[in-house]
Structures are given as C-alpha cells and as structure tokens.
Design an enzyme around this catalytic site. Sequence first.
Site, mmCIF file in Angstrom:
data_model
loop_
_atom_site.group_PDB
_atom_site.id
_atom_site.type_symbol
_atom_site.label_atom_id
_atom_site.label_comp_id
_atom_site.label_asym_id
_atom_site.label_seq_id
_atom_site.Cartn_x
_atom_site.Cartn_y
_atom_site.Cartn_z
ATOM 1 N N ASP A 108 0.965 -1.271 -0.031
ATOM 2 C CA ASP A 108 0.018 0.189 -0.177
ATOM 3 C C ASP A 108 0.916 1.339 -0.047
ATOM 4 O O ASP A 108 1.768 1.352 0.914
ATOM 5 C CB ASP A 108 -0.835 -0.036 1.312
ATOM 6 N N GLU A 200 -2.130 0.459 -4.433
ATOM 7 C CA GLU A 200 -2.237 -1.016 -3.880
ATOM 8 C C GLU A 200 -2.156 -2.169 -4.578
ATOM 9 O O GLU A 200 -2.968 -2.177 -5.846
ATOM 10 C CB GLU A 200 -3.179 -1.031 -2.326
ATOM 11 N N CYS A 579 -12.368 9.739 -35.214
ATOM 12 C CA CYS A 579 -13.393 8.906 -35.991
ATOM 13 C C CYS A 579 -14.694 9.438 -36.709
ATOM 14 O O CYS A 579 -15.325 10.050 -36.076
ATOM 15 C CB CYS A 579 -13.487 7.732 -34.854
ATOM 16 N N CYS A 582 -17.990 7.932 -35.046
ATOM 17 C CA CYS A 582 -18.609 8.320 -33.372
ATOM 18 C C CYS A 582 -17.706 9.559 -33.015
ATOM 19 O O CYS A 582 -17.988 10.319 -31.746
ATOM 20 C CB CYS A 582 -17.946 7.063 -32.379
ATOM 21 N N HIS A 597 -10.143 0.415 -32.523
ATOM 22 C CA HIS A 597 -11.518 1.034 -32.416
ATOM 23 C C HIS A 597 -11.971 0.712 -33.826
ATOM 24 O O HIS A 597 -13.359 0.291 -33.659
ATOM 25 C CB HIS A 597 -10.864 2.548 -32.554
ATOM 26 N N HIS A 601 -16.012 -0.877 -33.807
ATOM 27 C CA HIS A 601 -17.287 -0.649 -34.644
ATOM 28 C C HIS A 601 -17.627 -1.780 -35.513
ATOM 29 O O HIS A 601 -19.024 -1.994 -35.617
ATOM 30 C CB HIS A 601 -16.871 0.570 -35.689
#
Length: 662
Positions: A108, A200, A579, A582, A597, A601
């Site tokens: 941690d 962690e 693109c 989108c 990508h 699609h």
Amino acid sequence: MEDGESSTNNLSRPWESYNTVFTNAKAGMEGVDKEKVQRIVYEMSKGSKYFQNEERKEALMKQKIEHMRDRCAKLSSSDLSNYQKVVDRRILELEATRDLSRIWLHVDMDAFYAAVETLSNPSLKDKPMAVGGLSMISTANYEARKFGVRAAMPGFIARKLCPDLIFVPVDFTKYTHYSDLTRKVFKNYDPHFIAGSLDEAYLDITEVCRERGLSGGEIAEELRSSVYSETGLTCSAGVAANRLLAKVCSDINKPNGQYVLQNDRATVLTFISSLPIRKIGGIGKVTEHILKDALGIKTCEEMVLKGSLLYALFTQSSADFFLSVGLGLGKTDTPQVRSRKSISSERTFAATEDERLLYSKLAEIAEMLSLDMKKEGITARTLTLKLKTASFEIRSRAVSLQRYTCSSEDILKHATKMLKAELPVSIRLIGLRMSQFNEEIRHSDPSQETITKFIVQKDSSRQNLDDSDSIDLDASKIDGESLNLSFGSHETSYAQQKDVVEYEEESRIDADKVIPNQECENKEEKPRVLEGDALLIKHTDCKPDTSHSMNDNSNTQNTKAVSVFPQMEPLFWIDGYRCNLCGIELPPSFVEERQEHSDFHLAQRLQNEESGSSSSTRPAPKRRILGKEKANSKPKKQKPDQKEGSKHIPIHTFFTRSNQNS
DNA sequence: GGGTCTATCTTTG
DNA sequence: TTCCACAAAGATAGACCC
C-alpha cells in the site's frame, strides 16, 4: 455510535453521537485530538441538508439495530443450540479449507496522491497538504493528518481543522504514471499480481520466496526499497497467509513500514482474536455498528464465539463471511481476471429544480458515458439513472433496453424518460450507469482473439446489420459540430428531449402491441454481413466525404477510409485523428488503438445485428414502462451472461435474513 | 416456485 | 466567499413474469 453510556453526554456534547466516517482510526492520526475534530466536524455540518440526511440514515440504522435486538431476544435456547450445531459444522468445513502454504504480500503506497504531488513540488514537503478541492479531498499528507484532515473529508471542513492547509488539484495522469512504475516492480515478484487500485496491490510471493530462499519479510523489505529507488515513494507492506490478513498487516506499521504474520494457525488465531472488526476489509461503519450494538461483537474472535447469533440473524453468506473472518481465513488463490460489470458517470452541481438545466446536465452525462463506453468498446443494455436530491436522498431508476447500445442518443432518450417521471424535484447530482454488457464483444478482445476470427466463427444464419440506432453513422452531423466533444456542442435541446419523451409516450401503447422485433424486420433491405474472407477486404479506395477529406497531405495516409464492410459507411479518420463514425479522437501514432477502434465498430455492428435478431426470441421486458398492461406474447427471457459474475465475491454487505423471525 | 428485474444499501479507494 | 465526490461492485428483498 454511542457506547451506551453517552445518553447524558448527548445533551452537553452532541458531537459525540455524530458519527462520521472520520471517527475511524487511520494511519498517521494517532496523536489527533479526536474530540476536537469531531466537535468541529459537527459544528460545520450541523443543520445542513447533508447533516439532516445523515440523521435520517442514523435513525434507520438504529431501527435496524432495534429490530435485530428484538429478534435476538426472541431466540429460544433450543434455537440457539440448533444454530450452534450449524456453526460447529461450518467451522469444520471452513477449517478444512485453511491453506497455510501460500505467502501473500499486500503493498500500500503511503498517502499516494499527496506523495506524488510532493515529488513534483518538493516545497510541499513538511507542509500540511491535501489533494482535492473545497468540496472533497482525495488524500492528505501526514502533516495534514495530524490536524485530523483525511481522505473523503470535505475540503471546507479540512480547512477549518487546518487553516494553513494547502490544496493541490487532482492529477490522475501523474498518479497513473507513478502507479505504472510501482507495478513494474511488483511484476518482478509476482507477474500475476492483483492491482487493487492505483496505489495498492496483492502479490503471491510464495514462489519467489522459495526460489530465492528468502523469507516473506525479506522479500517485502527488498520490494519496498526497490519501489523507493524506482519512484522516490515509500510504501508499506503486510505479509501473511492470505489476502485478508495481509491487508490488515500492511496497515500496522504505516507509513514506510511492514508487518509479517507467521503462517501458522495458532499465530493467526492469536492475531485475529483481539482484532477490532472494523479493521477487516468489507466491514464498514454500518456493519460495525450493527454487530457491536445489536450483538455486542467488537472483535473478530467474538464472531466465532457468537456464531450462533450470526447464523440466526444474518443470511448464510454473510454469516459464513463473519465466521471465516473470526477464524482468520481469507482468499489464497489467484483469481481469474475480473472484468468490469458496469460503467458510469455522475456529476454533482448546485441543486436545481430547473428542468431545462437538469435535462442539459443529463445530456452532458449521457455524452460522457457514451464516450467512455466507446473508448472501452463496451455496449450494454441496462441503463440506471441515479439522482441525489437537494436533501441528499439517493434515488435510482433502471430500465433494460431491447438491444445493446453505447450511443449517447439511446442513453439520453431513455434517461430523459426516467428523469421526467421524477420531476419536479430539486436535484444536486445526476448519474448514469450502463450494465449488462454484451459479453461477446468484450470477449473478442483483439489482443486475444481477433475480430476477424470472431466474425468468421459466427453463425452463418446471421441476418443483417443494424441500422444507426446505436452508433451515429451520420458523419455530416459530426462535422457540423466541428467534432467538438465538449458537451455544449452535443447538447440536446430541451425541446428535443421533451419531444422524445412525448413521442415515446404517445407511441407507447402501440409500441407494446408491436411484435418485439419490429426493428429488425425493417432492416431487411440493409446489406448483409459477408462471411469469411470477404470481411477482410479493406476498402482503401472508399472516398470519405469531401467535406472531411482535408487537403493536409500529412494526414492523408491516416484518413484512408477503411471499411471491412463493403457497402457500409466506411470508417476513416477525419483530420487524421477523429473517427468519422463516433467522433472519438485517436492520434495517428495510436496505431493499435485505432485498429482496435475499427474492430470495435465492426463488432458493434455485428452485435447490434445479433441482439436485434435475438430480441425477436427474447425481448427485454419493459415492466416499468408497460405498467400493468399485458405485453403480448412475451417469450421467456434468459440471461446467459449473468451467472459468471456472481461467483467470486470479495466484498460483503450484510443484510439480515428476511423476515425470518420478525 | 423459480428466474429475472429493479431499487436500495454498503463498502472501498 | 467556498458548504460532503466519483466509480465500481456485491448483496438482498420485493415485485413481476411464466
């Protein structure tokens, strides 16, 4: 919560019964004047809407506790002896699973975000500092903790506790960079380590200990020093036979320390016996109070001693968890990769009742969520709207759609409907979540199995492609907005949204009468998916819309239209990085990402088509929307993808057995 | 009665 | 001056459906 003796104190020192998450001990806060902190937090909160809501929640919890006490009192001695038999049997069964052969290490990082910020600005060293803002802080350095300042505390309260507190804004890019550096170190000790979060991780160091003939403690020392030399950051570690114990151990000598718990049963049982239940991951404020105040359980050992009560009052899985904690048991296997189950986006703002404003916020969030889904290549079919009212009440409304989607239009359309049903109400937070992912797309991760393979293996009975219901294929629309992905430019107007709602409502009755797969039938004339090699043809000669084919030569190689679907809208990169389907932006250098990508699609079209055809046999119910109306001929639904996720469950929440003895 | 869906709660970092 | 985040996951109960 009060300890029972504080009813008189409540009048003179009301803050004592105001329980915040901040009353729990945290590393670096040992010398803090807790009463002072509690008083200040109380004074700052008193009377606020937040405070009132906390009181409401507190009252509910008390009710729960009272109810449990009642049920407890009604248990006869024969009930208890029966439950004790159950406990005895479960102890034997659980003991049989005890595995002391593994060595787990939990690392941690110490005050991670704050430490990273100090690295990049050494002048912050030795000054009280918090990462975050006035509304909420993410983490505080150890200087600030001396004042009672801590993570998840509102900044304005933190400033009151420590007027000289320096606020540093959150910078995840930086934290991710340093997190990656630590993970490179972790990999040397366990290539399959489990990253709990940015700061962690759990490592199974059994093998490395054996190979190098070193103890768990020695490996932990080495790893920590290696993390320090690679990053300049300190961390703490816990070494134990299982992950649950290792986590508890890593907190013991924080910061920059470690604790080793020997792998033998007696040592483990001694360690766990006096351990306060709140130290266990999964036992939070509520569970702690319920166990303490209703059953008098304060330590882990008492979970075993009062096992019969636990089995009488809680569900089997909760009772099992408590009992295993009491025995010092925990997970020792390396789990399979866990994939996410949902994706969400939420924003807090000044509470408002203004519908126009609320719809516009909703549109922003739908856009954000859609963008995140597209980035990850996720489509899903359950949409949940979350609202936090001005009085901090949380509401959620969910709807399961007929098809998988990630389009902002789809999300917004359904979210608007749900929001409308809640109005008028003053709202301070809106969130949207998508769940029930389409596993087929996810499992077709290009790095594991190419999309091509995925397609080729598909059933050849596939019918047709989806229409633009899920993905906006209208490139001109994107162009018209200059692809500005800021929400303003994508904002759906209030009027438009209202239209959606009203149209939906008008058509609802009719829609319900329609056969479930009407959408699919309408698509008969759509081009068919080609099978096999035909799919692999890349159409570099598809001309993108002239309005997009910028004459910048440097980009032309990146703006080649690539369509794996002949006759379909080709995918190409506007200006070399956006693109056209989108609007997502991926620089030319992101070669793999761009390939993924495109694959996404492609897969999505397949999936839409797939879900379209499957919905003809198993449409999602529209219960809330349908109301009591009888939906015509609804075939039985099945959810093949729902089972897996509920197997390995690390976190436990605890609810009482339903109405059993009440 | 069993499976599914929704709503809510709890926990974690 | 500022007034309690965000994302994700799991558990559970009750409603609903077949």
